[in-house]
Design a protein around this motif. Structure first.
Motif, PDB file in Angstrom:
ATOM      1  N   MET A   1     -51.176 -19.500  33.161  1.00  0.00           N
ATOM      2  CA  MET A   1     -50.763 -20.665  33.911  1.00  0.00           C
ATOM      3  C   MET A   1     -49.537 -21.263  33.246  1.00  0.00           C
ATOM      4  O   MET A   1     -49.428 -21.303  32.040  1.00  0.00           O
ATOM      5  N   SER A   2     -48.617 -21.755  34.020  1.00  0.00           N
ATOM      6  CA  SER A   2     -47.427 -22.397  33.476  1.00  0.00           C
ATOM      7  C   SER A   2     -47.367 -23.830  33.965  1.00  0.00           C
ATOM      8  O   SER A   2     -48.118 -24.235  34.839  1.00  0.00           O
ATOM      9  N   SER A   3     -46.462 -24.610  33.394  1.00  0.00           N
ATOM     10  CA  SER A   3     -46.344 -26.010  33.801  1.00  0.00           C
ATOM     11  C   SER A   3     -45.924 -26.131  35.262  1.00  0.00           C
ATOM     12  O   SER A   3     -46.084 -27.175  35.867  1.00  0.00           O
ATOM     13  N   ASP A   4     -45.398 -25.039  35.866  1.00  0.00           N
ATOM     14  CA  ASP A   4     -45.055 -25.060  37.285  1.00  0.00           C
ATOM     15  C   ASP A   4     -46.295 -25.190  38.148  1.00  0.00           C
ATOM     16  O   ASP A   4     -46.206 -25.578  39.301  1.00  0.00           O
ATOM     17  N   GLU A   5     -47.475 -24.861  37.588  1.00  0.00           N
ATOM     18  CA  GLU A   5     -48.706 -24.897  38.349  1.00  0.00           C
ATOM     19  C   GLU A   5     -49.470 -26.208  38.170  1.00  0.00           C
ATOM     20  O   GLU A   5     -50.548 -26.366  38.703  1.00  0.00           O
ATOM     21  N   LEU A   6     -48.915 -27.148  37.411  1.00  0.00           N
ATOM     22  CA  LEU A   6     -49.575 -28.422  37.211  1.00  0.00           C
ATOM     23  C   LEU A   6     -49.393 -29.323  38.422  1.00  0.00           C
ATOM     24  O   LEU A   6     -48.354 -29.306  39.076  1.00  0.00           O
ATOM     25  N   LYS A   7     -50.409 -30.138  38.691  1.00  0.00           N
ATOM     26  CA  LYS A   7     -50.279 -31.130  39.750  1.00  0.00           C
ATOM     27  C   LYS A   7     -49.274 -32.189  39.299  1.00  0.00           C
ATOM     28  O   LYS A   7     -49.077 -32.400  38.098  1.00  0.00           O
ATOM     29  N   PRO A   8     -48.677 -32.895  40.248  1.00  0.00           N
ATOM     30  CA  PRO A   8     -47.754 -33.975  39.882  1.00  0.00           C
ATOM     31  C   PRO A   8     -48.491 -35.102  39.154  1.00  0.00           C
ATOM     32  O   PRO A   8     -49.713 -35.201  39.207  1.00  0.00           O
ATOM     33  N   CYS A   9     -47.746 -35.977  38.523  1.00  0.00           N
ATOM     34  CA  CYS A   9     -48.310 -37.121  37.825  1.00  0.00           C
ATOM     35  C   CYS A   9     -49.129 -37.974  38.789  1.00  0.00           C
ATOM     36  O   CYS A   9     -48.672 -38.270  39.904  1.00  0.00           O
ATOM     37  N   PRO A  10     -50.330 -38.395  38.393  1.00  0.00           N
ATOM     38  CA  PRO A  10     -51.158 -39.197  39.297  1.00  0.00           C
ATOM     39  C   PRO A  10     -50.634 -40.616  39.503  1.00  0.00           C
ATOM     40  O   PRO A  10     -51.048 -41.296  40.433  1.00  0.00           O
ATOM     41  N   PHE A  11     -49.705 -41.077  38.662  1.00  0.00           N
ATOM     42  CA  PHE A  11     -49.210 -42.441  38.771  1.00  0.00           C
ATOM     43  C   PHE A  11     -47.889 -42.548  39.513  1.00  0.00           C
ATOM     44  O   PHE A  11     -47.724 -43.407  40.368  1.00  0.00           O
ATOM     45  N   CYS A  12     -46.946 -41.673  39.183  1.00  0.00           N
ATOM     46  CA  CYS A  12     -45.629 -41.782  39.815  1.00  0.00           C
ATOM     47  C   CYS A  12     -45.298 -40.606  40.736  1.00  0.00           C
ATOM     48  O   CYS A  12     -44.302 -40.633  41.438  1.00  0.00           O
ATOM     49  N   GLY A  13     -46.115 -39.550  40.695  1.00  0.00           N
ATOM     50  CA  GLY A  13     -45.849 -38.378  41.527  1.00  0.00           C
ATOM     51  C   GLY A  13     -44.815 -37.433  40.928  1.00  0.00           C
ATOM     52  O   GLY A  13     -44.460 -36.435  41.539  1.00  0.00           O
ATOM     53  N   GLY A  14     -44.337 -37.748  39.725  1.00  0.00           N
ATOM     54  CA  GLY A  14     -43.329 -36.916  39.074  1.00  0.00           C
ATOM     55  C   GLY A  14     -43.860 -35.524  38.750  1.00  0.00           C
ATOM     56  O   GLY A  14     -45.048 -35.347  38.479  1.00  0.00           O
ATOM     57  N   GLU A  15     -42.982 -34.559  38.778  1.00  0.00           N
ATOM     58  CA  GLU A  15     -43.366 -33.174  38.507  1.00  0.00           C
ATOM     59  C   GLU A  15     -42.835 -32.674  37.164  1.00  0.00           C
ATOM     60  O   GLU A  15     -42.986 -31.511  36.835  1.00  0.00           O
ATOM     61  N   ASN A  16     -42.233 -33.559  36.387  1.00  0.00           N
ATOM     62  CA  ASN A  16     -41.673 -33.192  35.090  1.00  0.00           C
ATOM     63  C   ASN A  16     -42.730 -33.449  34.012  1.00  0.00           C
ATOM     64  O   ASN A  16     -42.649 -34.411  33.251  1.00  0.00           O
ATOM     65  N   ILE A  17     -43.747 -32.584  33.932  1.00  0.00           N
ATOM     66  CA  ILE A  17     -44.853 -32.727  32.998  1.00  0.00           C
ATOM     67  C   ILE A  17     -44.546 -31.897  31.747  1.00  0.00           C
ATOM     68  O   ILE A  17     -44.260 -30.710  31.840  1.00  0.00           O
ATOM     69  N   LEU A  18     -44.614 -32.544  30.590  1.00  0.00           N
ATOM     70  CA  LEU A  18     -44.256 -31.899  29.336  1.00  0.00           C
ATOM     71  C   LEU A  18     -45.477 -31.682  28.451  1.00  0.00           C
ATOM     72  O   LEU A  18     -46.417 -32.463  28.473  1.00  0.00           O
ATOM     73  N   GLU A  19     -45.428 -30.623  27.645  1.00  0.00           N
ATOM     74  CA  GLU A  19     -46.444 -30.365  26.631  1.00  0.00           C
ATOM     75  C   GLU A  19     -45.905 -30.914  25.321  1.00  0.00           C
ATOM     76  O   GLU A  19     -44.730 -30.732  25.007  1.00  0.00           O
ATOM     77  N   ASP A  20     -46.760 -31.586  24.547  1.00  0.00           N
ATOM     78  CA  ASP A  20     -46.282 -32.185  23.305  1.00  0.00           C
ATOM     79  C   ASP A  20     -47.373 -32.113  22.243  1.00  0.00           C
ATOM     80  O   ASP A  20     -48.543 -31.939  22.552  1.00  0.00           O
ATOM     81  N   ILE A  21     -46.980 -32.239  20.981  1.00  0.00           N
ATOM     82  CA  ILE A  21     -47.900 -32.250  19.844  1.00  0.00           C
ATOM     83  C   ILE A  21     -47.539 -33.445  18.975  1.00  0.00           C
ATOM     84  O   ILE A  21     -46.378 -33.639  18.630  1.00  0.00           O
ATOM     85  N   THR A  22     -48.546 -34.262  18.624  1.00  0.00           N
ATOM     86  CA  THR A  22     -48.302 -35.426  17.778  1.00  0.00           C
ATOM     87  C   THR A  22     -48.219 -35.010  16.313  1.00  0.00           C
ATOM     88  O   THR A  22     -48.570 -33.892  15.954  1.00  0.00           O
ATOM     89  N   GLN A  23     -47.815 -35.944  15.477  1.00  0.00           N
ATOM     90  CA  GLN A  23     -47.766 -35.673  14.035  1.00  0.00           C
ATOM     91  C   GLN A  23     -49.163 -35.483  13.468  1.00  0.00           C
ATOM     92  O   GLN A  23     -49.332 -35.003  12.361  1.00  0.00           O
ATOM     93  N   TYR A  24     -50.198 -35.876  14.223  1.00  0.00           N
ATOM     94  CA  TYR A  24     -51.583 -35.724  13.778  1.00  0.00           C
ATOM     95  C   TYR A  24     -52.239 -34.485  14.374  1.00  0.00           C
ATOM     96  O   TYR A  24     -53.452 -34.390  14.445  1.00  0.00           O
ATOM     97  N   SER A  25     -51.439 -33.549  14.842  1.00  0.00           N
ATOM     98  CA  SER A  25     -51.895 -32.261  15.371  1.00  0.00           C
ATOM     99  C   SER A  25     -52.747 -32.388  16.622  1.00  0.00           C
ATOM    100  O   SER A  25     -53.709 -31.657  16.803  1.00  0.00           O
TER     101      SER A  25
END
Length: 70
Positions: A1-25
């Motif tokens: 699965m890729s980020s192209d298959e993610l549903k849009p944001c439930p709040f704004c409808g945006g399709e620019n969903i990013l994967e991220d990692i915090t400094q706390y892993s």
């Protein structure tokens, strides 16, 4: 699965969903348009490149897409 298959944001409808990692892993998904942060998982592979790495991202994508749309 890729980020192209993610549903849009439930709040704004945006399709620019990013994967991220915090400094706390912690891995999480967030909307780049409004800043909404989706599900978060504790990273088991501290380097982020082991065999569990892809599985954890896939779980986050599944959680993001399982939400109930109103």
């Amino acid at each position: 699965m890729s980020s192209d298959e993610l549903k849009p944001c439930p709040f704004c409808g945006g399709e620019n969903i990013l994967e991220d990692i915090t400094q706390y892993s912690q891995r999480f998904l967030r909307c780049a348009d409004c800043g909404c942060i989706g599900p978060t998982l504790k990273e088991t592979d501290r380097k982020g490149s082991g065999p569990d790495s892809y599985i954890e991202w896939e779980r986050l994508w599944d959680y993001w897409n399982e939400r109930v749309d109103k």
